[in-house]
Write a protein that holds these residues in place. Structure first.
Motif, PDB file in Angstrom:
ATOM      1  N   GLU A 119     -28.554  22.467 -60.405  1.00  0.00           N
ATOM      2  CA  GLU A 119     -27.179  22.362 -59.920  1.00  0.00           C
ATOM      3  C   GLU A 119     -27.003  23.088 -58.589  1.00  0.00           C
ATOM      4  OE1 GLU A 119     -27.892  23.405 -63.098  1.00  0.00           O
ATOM      5  OE2 GLU A 119     -27.579  21.384 -63.906  1.00  0.00           O
ATOM      6  N   GLU A 120     -27.771  24.133 -58.363  1.00  0.00           N
ATOM      7  CA  GLU A 120     -27.655  24.910 -57.121  1.00  0.00           C
ATOM      8  C   GLU A 120     -28.252  24.172 -55.921  1.00  0.00           C
ATOM      9  OE1 GLU A 120     -26.329  27.802 -56.322  1.00  0.00           O
ATOM     10  OE2 GLU A 120     -25.639  28.485 -58.284  1.00  0.00           O
ATOM     11  N   PHE A 121     -29.396  23.527 -56.109  1.00  0.00           N
ATOM     12  CA  PHE A 121     -30.105  22.927 -54.978  1.00  0.00           C
ATOM     13  C   PHE A 121     -29.280  21.890 -54.213  1.00  0.00           C
ATOM     14  CE2 PHE A 121     -32.770  19.395 -53.423  1.00  0.00           C
ATOM     15  CZ  PHE A 121     -33.412  20.066 -52.369  1.00  0.00           C
ATOM     16  N   PRO A 122     -28.601  20.952 -54.868  1.00  0.00           N
ATOM     17  CA  PRO A 122     -27.829  19.957 -54.099  1.00  0.00           C
ATOM     18  C   PRO A 122     -26.734  20.571 -53.232  1.00  0.00           C
ATOM     19  CG  PRO A 122     -28.133  19.215 -56.356  1.00  0.00           C
ATOM     20  CD  PRO A 122     -28.578  20.641 -56.308  1.00  0.00           C
ATOM     21  N   ASN A 123     -26.234  21.741 -53.581  1.00  0.00           N
ATOM     22  CA  ASN A 123     -25.153  22.380 -52.826  1.00  0.00           C
ATOM     23  C   ASN A 123     -25.647  23.485 -51.889  1.00  0.00           C
ATOM     24  OD1 ASN A 123     -23.166  20.833 -54.252  1.00  0.00           O
ATOM     25  ND2 ASN A 123     -23.449  22.212 -56.004  1.00  0.00           N
ATOM     26  N   LEU A 124     -26.954  23.651 -51.804  1.00  0.00           N
ATOM     27  CA  LEU A 124     -27.529  24.715 -50.992  1.00  0.00           C
ATOM     28  C   LEU A 124     -27.308  24.436 -49.498  1.00  0.00           C
ATOM     29  CD1 LEU A 124     -29.320  27.308 -51.022  1.00  0.00           C
ATOM     30  CD2 LEU A 124     -31.292  25.767 -50.779  1.00  0.00           C
ATOM     31  N   LYS A 125     -26.756  25.421 -48.783  1.00  0.00           N
ATOM     32  CA  LYS A 125     -26.549  25.287 -47.341  1.00  0.00           C
ATOM     33  C   LYS A 125     -27.855  25.616 -46.615  1.00  0.00           C
ATOM     34  CE  LYS A 125     -21.632  26.503 -47.483  1.00  0.00           C
ATOM     35  NZ  LYS A 125     -20.595  27.453 -46.993  1.00  0.00           N
ATOM     36  N   VAL A 126     -28.258  24.703 -45.722  1.00  0.00           N
ATOM     37  CA  VAL A 126     -29.513  24.871 -44.995  1.00  0.00           C
ATOM     38  C   VAL A 126     -29.236  24.806 -43.495  1.00  0.00           C
ATOM     39  CG1 VAL A 126     -31.861  24.023 -44.643  1.00  0.00           C
ATOM     40  CG2 VAL A 126     -30.769  23.780 -46.896  1.00  0.00           C
ATOM     41  N   ASN A 127     -29.633  25.838 -42.798  1.00  0.00           N
ATOM     42  CA  ASN A 127     -29.458  25.907 -41.346  1.00  0.00           C
ATOM     43  C   ASN A 127     -30.817  25.664 -40.680  1.00  0.00           C
ATOM     44  OD1 ASN A 127     -28.429  26.378 -38.776  1.00  0.00           O
ATOM     45  ND2 ASN A 127     -28.754  28.586 -38.913  1.00  0.00           N
ATOM     46  N   ILE A 128     -30.893  24.615 -39.881  1.00  0.00           N
ATOM     47  CA  ILE A 128     -32.161  24.216 -39.261  1.00  0.00           C
ATOM     48  C   ILE A 128     -32.164  24.592 -37.784  1.00  0.00           C
ATOM     49  CG2 ILE A 128     -33.765  22.310 -38.838  1.00  0.00           C
ATOM     50  CD1 ILE A 128     -32.281  20.788 -41.074  1.00  0.00           C
ATOM     51  N   LYS A 129     -33.207  25.285 -37.360  1.00  0.00           N
ATOM     52  CA  LYS A 129     -33.386  25.642 -35.956  1.00  0.00           C
ATOM     53  C   LYS A 129     -34.752  25.153 -35.492  1.00  0.00           C
ATOM     54  CE  LYS A 129     -30.549  29.836 -36.307  1.00  0.00           C
ATOM     55  NZ  LYS A 129     -30.527  31.317 -36.124  1.00  0.00           N
ATOM     56  N   ALA A 130     -34.808  24.629 -34.267  1.00  0.00           N
ATOM     57  CA  ALA A 130     -36.062  24.098 -33.742  1.00  0.00           C
ATOM     58  C   ALA A 130     -36.393  24.718 -32.391  1.00  0.00           C
ATOM     59  CB  ALA A 130     -35.993  22.573 -33.617  1.00  0.00           C
ATOM     60  N   ASP A 131     -37.657  25.019 -32.199  1.00  0.00           N
ATOM     61  CA  ASP A 131     -38.156  25.547 -30.932  1.00  0.00           C
ATOM     62  C   ASP A 131     -39.356  24.694 -30.520  1.00  0.00           C
ATOM     63  OD1 ASP A 131     -38.879  26.985 -28.714  1.00  0.00           O
ATOM     64  OD2 ASP A 131     -39.773  28.653 -29.840  1.00  0.00           O
ATOM     65  N   VAL A 132     -39.156  23.807 -29.575  1.00  0.00           N
ATOM     66  CA  VAL A 132     -40.190  22.860 -29.156  1.00  0.00           C
ATOM     67  C   VAL A 132     -40.566  23.115 -27.703  1.00  0.00           C
ATOM     68  CG1 VAL A 132     -40.774  20.423 -28.840  1.00  0.00           C
ATOM     69  CG2 VAL A 132     -39.354  21.121 -30.777  1.00  0.00           C
ATOM     70  N   THR A 133     -41.860  23.190 -27.448  1.00  0.00           N
ATOM     71  CA  THR A 133     -42.348  23.379 -26.080  1.00  0.00           C
ATOM     72  C   THR A 133     -43.323  22.268 -25.725  1.00  0.00           C
ATOM     73  OG1 THR A 133     -44.147  24.810 -26.854  1.00  0.00           O
ATOM     74  CG2 THR A 133     -42.094  25.882 -26.173  1.00  0.00           C
ATOM     75  N   VAL A 134     -43.327  21.896 -24.453  1.00  0.00           N
ATOM     76  CA  VAL A 134     -44.293  20.937 -23.919  1.00  0.00           C
ATOM     77  C   VAL A 134     -45.196  21.719 -22.980  1.00  0.00           C
ATOM     78  CG1 VAL A 134     -44.636  18.836 -22.567  1.00  0.00           C
ATOM     79  CG2 VAL A 134     -42.679  19.008 -24.122  1.00  0.00           C
ATOM     80  N   ASN A 135     -46.408  21.979 -23.408  1.00  0.00           N
ATOM     81  CA  ASN A 135     -47.319  22.843 -22.656  1.00  0.00           C
ATOM     82  C   ASN A 135     -48.216  22.085 -21.687  1.00  0.00           C
ATOM     83  OD1 ASN A 135     -46.276  24.972 -24.125  1.00  0.00           O
ATOM     84  ND2 ASN A 135     -47.906  24.943 -25.645  1.00  0.00           N
ATOM     85  N   ARG A 136     -48.404  20.820 -21.929  1.00  0.00           N
ATOM     86  CA  ARG A 136     -49.279  20.021 -21.073  1.00  0.00           C
ATOM     87  C   ARG A 136     -48.611  18.700 -20.747  1.00  0.00           C
ATOM     88  NH1 ARG A 136     -54.666  20.501 -24.901  1.00  0.00           N
ATOM     89  NH2 ARG A 136     -54.670  22.769 -25.147  1.00  0.00           N
ATOM     90  N   THR A 137     -48.881  18.195 -19.562  1.00  0.00           N
ATOM     91  CA  THR A 137     -48.280  16.916 -19.148  1.00  0.00           C
ATOM     92  C   THR A 137     -49.330  15.894 -18.743  1.00  0.00           C
ATOM     93  OG1 THR A 137     -48.024  17.715 -16.875  1.00  0.00           O
ATOM     94  CG2 THR A 137     -46.158  18.029 -18.381  1.00  0.00           C
ATOM     95  N   GLY A 138     -50.589  16.165 -19.009  1.00  0.00           N
ATOM     96  CA  GLY A 138     -51.631  15.205 -18.651  1.00  0.00           C
ATOM     97  C   GLY A 138     -52.119  15.405 -17.229  1.00  0.00           C
ATOM     98  N   LEU A 139     -52.804  14.397 -16.692  1.00  0.00           N
ATOM     99  CA  LEU A 139     -53.428  14.486 -15.376  1.00  0.00           C
ATOM    100  C   LEU A 139     -52.479  14.123 -14.240  1.00  0.00           C
ATOM    101  CD1 LEU A 139     -56.906  12.896 -16.213  1.00  0.00           C
ATOM    102  CD2 LEU A 139     -56.267  15.314 -16.130  1.00  0.00           C
ATOM    103  N   THR A 140     -51.257  13.708 -14.590  1.00  0.00           N
ATOM    104  CA  THR A 140     -50.298  13.360 -13.550  1.00  0.00           C
ATOM    105  C   THR A 140     -48.905  13.791 -13.979  1.00  0.00           C
ATOM    106  OG1 THR A 140     -49.387  11.554 -12.202  1.00  0.00           O
ATOM    107  CG2 THR A 140     -49.910  11.052 -14.505  1.00  0.00           C
ATOM    108  N   ASN A 141     -48.023  14.012 -13.016  1.00  0.00           N
ATOM    109  CA  ASN A 141     -46.662  14.433 -13.316  1.00  0.00           C
ATOM    110  C   ASN A 141     -45.668  13.287 -13.153  1.00  0.00           C
ATOM    111  OD1 ASN A 141     -47.242  17.118 -13.992  1.00  0.00           O
ATOM    112  ND2 ASN A 141     -47.285  17.726 -11.839  1.00  0.00           N
TER     113      ASN A 141
END
Length: 406
Positions: free
Chosen positions: A372-394
């Protein structure tokens, strides 16, 4: 005297040291590579075994045996039998085979939908008790009959179970073995989930493309198409492959993948390859209220740029990272909503996280009423995404072409 005593001891030990008295020759064994279980209309259980044909196995392109080892030649034999239980079907199967059934080389257990919806505990009990069964065997589910998956004839491998095993190993879907599934069944705070295996078209995208072709002319292949969702030991629904990616994030099992986002202003798309992924799940119990904080982090390499953005500009990279973060949060929120609202099944193991962080509160308040608790559980989602490489051309090629024209 000592010599006599030594002689008596040697005579007494000879029966124990008489060699492999209980040995079974390889030629007397039928090696099972995969097992499939279905429930029939009459309520009986059908056990299908994929048995290796030793004379058909060997190095690719190797000749011998009158040219039997060729492309398309079956290297396995699928045999099946019905019974009141798995053991009953197993006994009837053994009567059909001239060799003793040997499970120690079986790496796949696949279960049909009808049986899964009625409950898998009685079936898995056989494999867990079977001394020859491997607890590391992958467990898979299918919307149709399991026997059809076992009868698939592969193109790249001699043994169909190798196709299934390699599909699972590539981390494109869930990797759940018999031990994992059994643990989820008996553990409070988590519900079972496993990968879905289906026969799919190799190169046709829709029904229109297949018009005029007979079933024998349709090329098919085995593919992980999503996930089977359980409540206790019963299948209650399915999630597709896109939704399964969200499951992987929330179960901390994301290893690799490709993410594509739209760039509306530039009328294009950008695709990145995930190089490193990490998920942190933290339960928070404050003022009598329980919530969950989910932090996901991903390092990516840009592999394709179909927009007009110049990814050599740090501001542009920041824009792409924001788009990727928004897309990732949306994907995770989608599967979270389905688990809480549609299935009401904690397939992510949030309950286990609560027990580890707040053992007393879990035992006294949440354990008995987690459903009964799980369906009402509040979940806060945070994302940290980085792009470290862009290939051989920009700059994208479209901009380079315009520069050349100028």
């Amino acid at each position: 005297m000592r010599v006599r005593i030594l002689l008596v001891l040697i005579l007494l030990m000879m029966p124990v040291l008489s060699g492999c008295w209980s040995r079974i020759e390889v030629n007397d064994l039928a090696f099972v590579t995969a097992a499939g279980i279905d429930k029939m209309e009459d309520g009986k259980i059908r056990l299908a075994l994929q048995v290796a044909i030793p004379r058909m196995l060997g190095a690719a392109g190797q000749g011998g045996f009158g040219g039997e080892k060729g492309i398309g030649t079956k290297a396995v034999w699928v045999v099946s039998e019905k019974g009141e239980t798995i053991l009953d079907a197993y006994r009837r199967l053994q009567e059909k085979l001239p060799r003793r059934i040997f499970f120690s080389h079986s790496g796949i257990i696949i279960i049909g939908e009808q049986l899964a919806r009625d409950g898998v505990s009685p079936i898995l009990d056989f494999f867990i008790r079977q001394r020859e069964a491997r607890m590391r065997s992958y467990i898979l589910f299918t919307k149709g009959e399991a026997v059809k998956i076992l009868k698939f004839v592969p193109k790249l491998e001699k043994v169909p179970s190798e196709i299934m095993r390699e599909e699972v190993k590539q981390h494109i879907g869930l990797r759940i073995n018999l031990k994992d599934f059994a643990h989820m069944l008996v553990t409070d705070g988590v519900e079972p989930v496993a990968a879905e295996m289906e026969l799919v078209s190799s190169n046709l995208t829709n029904a229109e493309d297949s018009k005029g072709l007979s079933p024998s002319n349709l090329e098919t292949n085995l593919s992980l198409k999503g996930s089977a969702i359980f409540k206790k030991d019963k299948l209650i629904g399915w999630m597709n492959d896109m939704e399964t990616r969200g499951i992987l994030w929330l179960r901390k099992e994301m290893k690799m993948g490709v993410v594509t986002v739209n760039i509306p202003k530039e009328n294009g798309k950008i695709s990145v390859l995930i190089l490193n992924a990490e998920t942190q799940i933290t339960p928070i119990f404050k003022d009598g209220e329980l919530s969950m904080e989910v932090k996901v982090r991903a390092e990516n390499e840009l592999y394709e740029n179909n927009s007009k953005l110049d990814v050599g500009d740090p501001k542009v990279i920041h824009l792409v990272e924001n788009a990727l973060e928004a897309d990732l949060i949306q994907r995770i929120q989608l599967v979270l909503d389905m688990a809480q609202n549609k299935f009401k099944s904690d397939i992510f193991g949030f309950g286990i996280a609560v027990e580890r962080r707040y053992p007393k509160e879990w035992k006294n308040k949440f354990k008995e009423q987690w459903e009964e608790e799980f369906p009402n559980l509040k979940v806060n989602i945070k994302a940290d995404v980085t792009v470290n490489r862009t290939g051989l051309t920009n700059k994208p090629l479209i901009l380079k072409e315009k520069e050349t024209e100028k």
